[in-house]
Design a protein around this motif. Structure first.
Motif, short mmCIF file in Angstrom:
data_model
loop_
_atom_site.label_atom_id
_atom_site.label_comp_id
_atom_site.label_asym_id
_atom_site.label_seq_id
_atom_site.Cartn_x
_atom_site.Cartn_y
_atom_site.Cartn_z
N ALA A 117 12.66 -6.34 4.02
CA ALA A 117 13.02 -5.25 3.12
C ALA A 117 12.20 -4.00 3.46
N ALA A 118 12.74 -2.83 3.10
CA ALA A 118 12.12 -1.58 3.55
C ALA A 118 11.83 -0.65 2.38
N GLU A 119 10.63 -0.67 1.90
CA GLU A 119 10.08 0.29 0.95
C GLU A 119 10.73 0.21 -0.43
N GLY A 120 11.54 1.17 -0.90
CA GLY A 120 12.06 1.04 -2.24
C GLY A 120 12.64 2.31 -2.81
N LEU A 121 12.93 2.24 -4.12
CA LEU A 121 13.60 3.28 -4.88
C LEU A 121 12.72 3.65 -6.07
N ALA A 122 12.81 4.91 -6.55
CA ALA A 122 11.99 5.32 -7.69
C ALA A 122 12.77 6.30 -8.56
N PHE A 123 12.58 6.18 -9.87
CA PHE A 123 12.97 7.23 -10.80
C PHE A 123 11.77 8.15 -10.96
N GLY A 134 7.78 14.16 5.93
CA GLY A 134 6.99 12.98 6.29
C GLY A 134 6.79 12.01 5.13
N SER A 135 7.74 11.98 4.20
CA SER A 135 7.58 11.12 3.02
C SER A 135 8.33 9.80 3.17
N MET A 136 8.64 9.41 4.41
CA MET A 136 9.31 8.13 4.62
C MET A 136 8.30 6.98 4.53
N GLY A 137 8.78 5.77 4.73
CA GLY A 137 7.89 4.61 4.70
C GLY A 137 7.31 4.36 3.32
N GLN A 138 6.04 4.07 3.27
CA GLN A 138 5.39 3.68 2.02
C GLN A 138 5.39 4.77 0.96
N PHE A 139 5.71 6.03 1.34
CA PHE A 139 5.58 7.14 0.40
C PHE A 139 6.79 7.32 -0.52
N LEU A 140 7.87 6.55 -0.29
CA LEU A 140 9.01 6.47 -1.21
C LEU A 140 9.66 7.82 -1.51
N GLY A 141 9.50 8.80 -0.62
CA GLY A 141 10.06 10.12 -0.87
C GLY A 141 9.32 10.90 -1.95
N SER A 164 8.41 -3.44 -0.63
CA SER A 164 7.54 -3.60 0.52
C SER A 164 6.09 -3.57 0.05
N ARG A 165 5.29 -4.48 0.53
CA ARG A 165 3.93 -4.61 0.03
C ARG A 165 2.96 -3.77 0.86
N GLN A 166 2.17 -2.95 0.15
CA GLN A 166 1.04 -2.26 0.75
C GLN A 166 -0.24 -2.98 0.33
N CYS A 167 -1.36 -2.59 0.88
CA CYS A 167 -2.60 -3.30 0.60
C CYS A 167 -2.99 -3.26 -0.87
N PHE A 168 -2.51 -2.26 -1.60
CA PHE A 168 -2.85 -2.13 -3.01
C PHE A 168 -1.76 -2.69 -3.93
N PRO A 170 0.80 -5.76 -5.54
CA PRO A 170 0.69 -7.20 -5.80
C PRO A 170 1.56 -8.03 -4.87
N ASP A 171 2.76 -7.52 -4.50
CA ASP A 171 3.65 -8.22 -3.59
C ASP A 171 4.73 -7.26 -3.13
N ASN A 172 5.79 -7.80 -2.51
CA ASN A 172 6.87 -6.95 -2.01
C ASN A 172 8.09 -6.96 -2.93
N ASN A 173 7.84 -7.23 -4.22
CA ASN A 173 8.93 -7.28 -5.19
C ASN A 173 8.34 -6.99 -6.57
N HIS A 174 8.12 -5.71 -6.85
CA HIS A 174 7.43 -5.36 -8.08
C HIS A 174 7.89 -4.02 -8.62
N VAL A 175 7.54 -3.73 -9.85
CA VAL A 175 7.77 -2.43 -10.48
C VAL A 175 6.41 -1.82 -10.77
N GLY A 176 6.32 -0.49 -10.63
CA GLY A 176 5.04 0.17 -10.85
C GLY A 176 5.23 1.56 -11.44
N ILE A 177 4.19 2.07 -12.06
CA ILE A 177 4.19 3.44 -12.58
C ILE A 177 3.24 4.25 -11.72
N ASP A 178 3.78 5.26 -11.06
CA ASP A 178 3.01 6.09 -10.14
C ASP A 178 2.74 7.45 -10.76
#
Length: 689
Positions: A117-123, A134-141, A164-168, A170-178
């Motif tokens: 899987a490759a990175e993710g989607l965000a509201f 340069g906001s591709m990859g882990q930066f989610l746009g 996609s899991r980064q070092c910080f 919990p795993d590659n299947n999660h929801v977070g508040i940024d």
């Protein structure tokens, strides 16, 4: 004594009434409610679909959904935002207030090649309609390498659906508040909840609810699976899957945009939004309603106050003749009532700083006045002093127009206003001094001087584009500059572009998309868009045309009004060589081979795209920024310059004008507009600041 006392009391009462009305009106909430989807091309009118995002197959394809031989799905980022911004918080001395909102959306993430899987989607709540390069990859746009290290300036909040899991993480299947950073302030793994965002070999549909309570400053996130796209929306779960305390005032701009961002990394996946519901309780600005009540209340309040004052102190005065207020008094009063009133300089200090406005300190001269270099010895500060030449009502109008607009503008690529002075009929504006002068003085130099380096030209163009985007989209009101040209672009000690001379600039009231000058078309030949000669109106699109002229001017080292190879304007010559496949031959010959071919080709095509005779075909500033950075390709530029046709459908950012259809040649030389300034071949500039 009566006149002096009443003057100050009246001003104080007016200020109190004004503040009261602002608080009452500003505290009112408006509710915005909308349901979007299934999505089709009509949604391009209300959504800012930032490439490579698209609308297709009934969904927002937040990252691209189709590969080609020259376009891959990996390492991409994009955004889709509602192009209406909302005022999310209001700050008052008595009680700060926050808006609330509720949103829900149906989405699915699919791995087209069943690989990682490759990175993710965000509201997200975004500060503007731009996609960080340069906001591709882990930066989610959401941000990029540079922005993520200075997160306090990012001003965004996002709910990420990360695959996609980064070092910080919990795993590659999660929801977070940024909050201003891709390292979430709070996360929740979805596996324990039997939710897999991007399962292998299949597409699952999920509904997400994001609720923000502005009163308690809490954000809640809920997720529920929807069996099929056509299935009824499942009920909202009884408890959130993720919750966090969040004061939006600390993290997002007062005016912000809502929408989605997504990215892919080395692997690829489709990030799709199929339905979107949104309810926002946002604050409204006072607008016309405030103006109406201001006139009523101030009129009534001041009338009563005047009567009281007359009876209180007028026993000895049975009659006083009303005296006409001098224009200078009106002007000073207007200056003192400006929001965040800038500093008032003493005339004697400016006179001393410029050595009595000595000719040797003269930096430039234009239709509005002369600009002098000065030195405030006590403050050890160099300044530029603009002395307005027309000491009459029209001159005061020009002076106030420029001061009113630039007084509130704040951007690193605009010349900073330091203050003003009005003394003995003299009108002066004081700006920070730009050590490297104006751009035209570096482009049009003698044959024995070194030409402006390519990297500096590229840097100046980028800065100018940022300044124009701020004026068109990020300031409280839309501002049209109306006089974009090399002589009005100043350069600081590091050759950063600073746009100046706001003598012709006008702020557009809410709902207006153009500005018409009673005196006719104003500006400089070569920079004026062809439609302005017919409509007499300046728009954001006419500013884009002028930007295109400047862009070609910087790359070619020729003025836009230069007659070259039989053409009256530079743009026509550039278009000819584009047709012949010789576009790079227009690059300033003094550079030799000291330029980057790919960048030069891209900027020249962008210059032609901005110079399109049809206003509706010119790119907007948010796209221009991405084209300059290389994050977005330049739109197709036809080999032959299109003819100017009026009317040309429904142009963007222009009022419709009832007029006959007119088709002209590629040149507009047959027009003889009034009030056009000019620049002679010797390099004389008509204004500096």
């Amino acid at each position: 004594m009566w006149t002096l006392t009443s003057k100050f009391i009246l001003i104080d009462i007016a200020s109190i009434l004004y503040c009261f009305l602002v608080i009452v009106e500003g505290a009112k909430l408006q509710t915005f409610t909308a349901e979007y989807g299934p999505f089709n091309e009509t949604y391009y009118d209300i959504l800012e679909v930032i490439w490579p995002a698209t609308i297709s197959s009934g969904a927002l394809q937040v990252t691209p959904d189709a590969a080609s031989s020259d376009f891959k799905l990996s390492n991409k980022s994009a955004r889709v935002l509602l192009n209406q911004r909302f005022k999310l918080w209001e700050e008052h001395a008595s009680q700060p207030q926050l808006a609330s909102f509720n949103t829900s959306f149906l989405f699915n993430v699919f791995r087209p090649f069943n690989d990682t899987a490759a990175e993710g989607l965000a509201f997200m709540i975004a500060p503007n309609l731009l996609l960080p390069p340069g906001s591709m990859g882990q930066f989610l746009g959401l941000t990029n390498t540079m922005g993520d290290t200075s997160d306090t300036a990012n001003r965004f909040v996002a709910v990420e659906l990360d695959t996609s899991r980064q070092c910080f993480d919990p795993d590659n299947n999660h929801v977070g508040i940024d909050v201003n950073n891709i390292k979430s302030i709070k996360t929740e793994s979805l596996a324990p909840h039997n939710i897999t965002i991007a399962p292998i070999g299949m597409a699952k549909f999920y509904n997400v609810w994001v609720d923000y309570d502005g009163l308690n400053m809490v954000i809640d996130v809920y997720i529920a699976e929807q069996p099929e796209i056509t299935s009824p929306t499942p009920p909202k779960p009884g408890s959130p899957i993720l919750s966090a305390d969040l004061d939006l005032r600390e993290h997002v701009n007062q005016y912000a945009y809502l929408g989605f961002s997504a990215s892919t990394g080395n692997a690829s996946q489709l990030n799709r939004v199929l339905m979107w519901n949104l309810t926002v309780q946002h604050f409204s600005d006072s607008g016309k309603e405030l103006d109406k009540w201001m006139k009523i209340m101030l009129g009534a309040g001041l009338a009563v106050l005047v009567l009281v004052l007359v009876f209180a102190v007028g026993f000895g005065y049975r009659y006083r003749k009303l005296r006409t207020v001098a224009p200078s008094s009106n002007l000073v009063g207007a200056l003192q009532r400006l929001p965040a009133t800038p500093r008032e300089f003493k005339f004697r200090d400016l006179k001393k700083a410029t050595s009595r406005f000595d000719e040797k300190n003269k930096l430039g001269q234009g239709g509005f006045g002369m600009v002098y270099r000065g030195m405030l010895v006590k403050e050890n500060m160099e300044i530029a002093v603009k002395l307005f030449s027309r000491e009459n009502i029209k001159g005061q109008h020009d002076f106030l127009s420029e001061l009113t607009i630039i007084n509130r503008l704040r951007h690193k690529h605009l010349v900073k206003l330091l203050g003003w002075c009005h003394k003995k009929g003299k009108l002066l504006l004081v700006y920070e001094y730009m050590p490297n002068g104006s751009l035209d003085k570096h482009l049009f130099i003698g044959p024995n001087k070194e030409p402006l380096e390519w990297n500096l030209r590229y840097k100046i163009i980028s800065g100018l584009a940022l300044a124009l985007h701020y004026l068109h989209n990020e300031y409280d009101q839309k501002v049209v500059h109306r006089d974009l040209k090399a002589s009005n672009i100043m350069l600081d000690s590091d050759f950063n572009a600073r746009l100046g001379d706001f003598g012709l600039a006008r702020a557009l009231d809410n709902g207006r998309t153009s500005y018409a000058e009673a005196e006719g078309v104003l500006g400089t030949m070569g920079y004026i868009a062809p439609e302005c000669f017919l409509t007499g109106k300046a728009t954001r699109q006419s500013d884009i045309y002028a930007f295109g002229a400047v862009l070609l001017e910087v790359i070619c080292g020729q003025r836009p009004g230069t007659r070259i190879a039989g053409f009256q304007f530079l743009v026509d010559w550039v278009w000819l060589l584009h047709r012949d496949g010789k576009l790079l031959e227009v690059v300033d010959q003094r550079l030799g081979d000291n330029y980057i071919v790919e960048e030069a080709n891209r900027l020249l095509l962008l210059g032609l795209a901005c110079s399109h005779p049809s206003a509706s075909e010119r790119p907007r500033t948010q796209s221009i920024l991405q084209m300059i950075s290389g994050a977005m390709p330049v739109p197709y530029v036809p080999p032959f310059k299109p003819a100017f046709v009026w009317p040309a459908g429904e142009p963007m950012d222009m009022d419709s004008v009832n007029t006959v259809s007119i088709t002209t040649s590629d040149s507009v030389s047959e027009w003889s507009p009034k009030n056009l300034s000019s620049e002679n071949s010797a390099g004389h500039t008509d204004s500096l600041v």
